[in-house]
Every structure is written in C-alpha cells, then in structure tokens.
Design an enzyme around this catalytic site. Structure first.
Site, PDB file in Angstrom:
ATOM      1  N   ASP A 291      10.898  -1.285  -4.138  1.00 48.65           N
ATOM      2  CA  ASP A 291      11.678  -1.890  -5.449  1.00 48.65           C
ATOM      3  C   ASP A 291      13.129  -2.299  -4.548  1.00 48.65           C
ATOM      4  O   ASP A 291      14.014  -1.479  -3.413  1.00 48.65           O
ATOM      5  CB  ASP A 291      12.676  -1.160  -6.443  1.00 48.65           C
ATOM      6  CG  ASP A 291      12.843   0.619  -6.601  1.00 48.65           C
ATOM      7  OD1 ASP A 291      12.823   0.707  -5.231  1.00 48.65           O
ATOM      8  OD2 ASP A 291      12.731   1.399  -6.962  1.00 48.65           O
TER       9      ASP A 291
ATOM     10  N   CYS B  31       9.982   3.400  -3.753  1.00 51.02           N
ATOM     11  CA  CYS B  31      11.106   3.469  -4.375  1.00 51.02           C
ATOM     12  C   CYS B  31      11.430   5.047  -4.043  1.00 51.02           C
ATOM     13  O   CYS B  31      11.464   4.841  -3.294  1.00 51.02           O
ATOM     14  CB  CYS B  31      10.165   2.828  -5.547  1.00 51.02           C
ATOM     15  SG  CYS B  31       9.578   4.457  -5.989  1.00 51.02           S
TER      16      CYS B  31
ATOM     17  N   THR C 160      11.858   7.892  -5.245  1.00 53.19           N
ATOM     18  CA  THR C 160      10.995   9.266  -5.031  1.00 53.19           C
ATOM     19  C   THR C 160       8.927   8.578  -5.134  1.00 53.19           C
ATOM     20  O   THR C 160       8.588   9.701  -4.570  1.00 53.19           O
ATOM     21  CB  THR C 160      10.535   9.207  -6.693  1.00 53.19           C
ATOM     22  OG1 THR C 160      10.064   9.325  -7.381  1.00 53.19           O
ATOM     23  CG2 THR C 160      11.591  10.316  -6.856  1.00 53.19           C
TER      24      THR C 160
ATOM     25  N   HIS D 194     -10.771  12.792   2.224  1.00 59.31           N
ATOM     26  CA  HIS D 194     -11.080  12.791   1.460  1.00 59.31           C
ATOM     27  C   HIS D 194     -10.725  12.174  -0.026  1.00 59.31           C
ATOM     28  O   HIS D 194     -12.074  11.767  -0.147  1.00 59.31           O
ATOM     29  CB  HIS D 194     -10.309  13.863   0.986  1.00 59.31           C
ATOM     30  CG  HIS D 194     -10.853  15.278   1.921  1.00 59.31           C
ATOM     31  ND1 HIS D 194     -10.635  16.771   1.399  1.00 59.31           N
ATOM     32  CD2 HIS D 194     -11.471  15.131   3.040  1.00 59.31           C
ATOM     33  CE1 HIS D 194     -10.665  17.560   2.637  1.00 59.31           C
ATOM     34  NE2 HIS D 194     -11.514  16.400   3.152  1.00 59.31           N
TER      35      HIS D 194
ATOM     36  N   HIS E 232     -17.310  13.431  -0.303  1.00 64.35           N
ATOM     37  CA  HIS E 232     -15.783  12.755  -0.493  1.00 64.35           C
ATOM     38  C   HIS E 232     -16.497  11.238  -0.855  1.00 64.35           C
ATOM     39  O   HIS E 232     -15.951  11.155  -2.500  1.00 64.35           O
ATOM     40  CB  HIS E 232     -15.059  12.501   1.071  1.00 64.35           C
ATOM     41  CG  HIS E 232     -14.460  14.039   1.080  1.00 64.35           C
ATOM     42  ND1 HIS E 232     -13.718  15.205   0.377  1.00 64.35           N
ATOM     43  CD2 HIS E 232     -15.405  14.922   2.753  1.00 64.35           C
ATOM     44  CE1 HIS E 232     -14.118  16.199   1.056  1.00 64.35           C
ATOM     45  NE2 HIS E 232     -14.552  15.854   2.378  1.00 64.35           N
TER      46      HIS E 232
END
Ligand code: RB5
Length: 151
Positions: free
Chosen positions: A8, A66, A68, A99, A135
């Site tokens: 963004d 972005c 965060t 995993h 997994h």
C-alpha cells in the site's frame, strides 16, 4: 520462480528495496501496487490481488507490505488456498514455511528496516515445507476450515 509483490502507500520505498533484492536473486517479480495518482491505496485491494495470483497459481509465492503487515495478512487469508503469515523476524518466517507451508509473507514497513525485511524474505524463501507427516496433516485442516465455513 514468480513472486507476486504488493504494497500500500506506506510501503512504496520498502517495496522498491525488496523488489531489487528479489530480482538480484534471479526471481521474476509481478507488482500489485497503488498507482501514484490513484486516490485508493487501501491495503485489502492489493492483498486480494496478490492472494488471487498465488491462489490461482499465476505466481508461486506472495510478499505483501503495509504499515504493520497485519491488515495485509488478514485480507490475504480470506482467499481460499492462501496461507499468509505476518513476520518481523526470520525464525518465524522459516518455521512458517517448514511447519505451516505459508505461501504469502506479510511485512510491516513501519515496523522493520528494509534490510531486516529482505533477511526475513530470504529465510522464508530458502525454507522448505516438511511435507508428509504431522505438519501436512495440520495444514490439511486449514482446508477443512475453509470448506466448513463457505457461505
Ligand atoms: C495505513 O495507514 C495502515 O493502516 C496500513 O498500512 C496497515 O498497517 C494496515 O494493517
């Protein structure tokens, strides 16, 4: 390997740094970014485009940036077949591939330095899913959740 790279308005500089790094590694990069003249820089728009490119097989993996990484991660995980993780260190990035078989990684341009971002992306790209055991069984359960919750 083809990487879908989206961001963004908060992450245009970090996107340039990450793109140059990926291309130096010999990877093809397809950009999903706001037009500089565009009023709409809303992160879910770019998250959905990258997630679709990964979900439909046009790209092998996605990187979303972005402020965060949080909003991008939430949005990308709404797309069927996408397993996105938000990372600010390399240990989680590596295990999120080994995993969880993540196919999209999200980063925060307001959280980490560009040098840290590429270190995290490298750890993630270099890791391999530990297929065939517990997994794989757990990752298959993600698909069950998607099927159980289709509207
Ligand atoms: C934009 O201000 C900011 O909310 C966005 O970049 C991101 O951090 C959202 O999760």
């Amino acid at each position: 390997m083809r990487i879908a790279l989206g961001c963004d308005h908060t992450a245009l500089d970090m996107k340039r740094f990450v793109k140059a790094h990926l291309e130096k590694k010999g990877l093809d990069v397809e950009l999903f970014i706001p037009d500089e003249n565009d009023e709409n820089h809303d992160y879910p728009v770019f998250a959905e485009r990258v997630a679709n490119a990964v979900g439909n097989g046009a790209c092998d993996a996605g990187v979303l940036i972005c402020g965060t990484g949080a909003g991008m991660c939430i949005a990308a995980n709404k797309v069927n077949g996408v397993r996105a993780v938000n990372c600010s260190e390399a240990f989680t990035a590596r295990l999120a591939k080994e995993h969880n078989n993540t196919n999209v990684i999200c980063l925060g341009a307001r959280v980490i330095a560009p040098e840290m971002a590429v270190m995290i992306v490298d750890a993630w790209l270099d890791a391999r899913f530990e297929d065939g055991g517990r997994h794989a069984r757990r990752v298959a359960l993600f698909g069950d959740i998607e099927r159980n919750n289709r509207g």
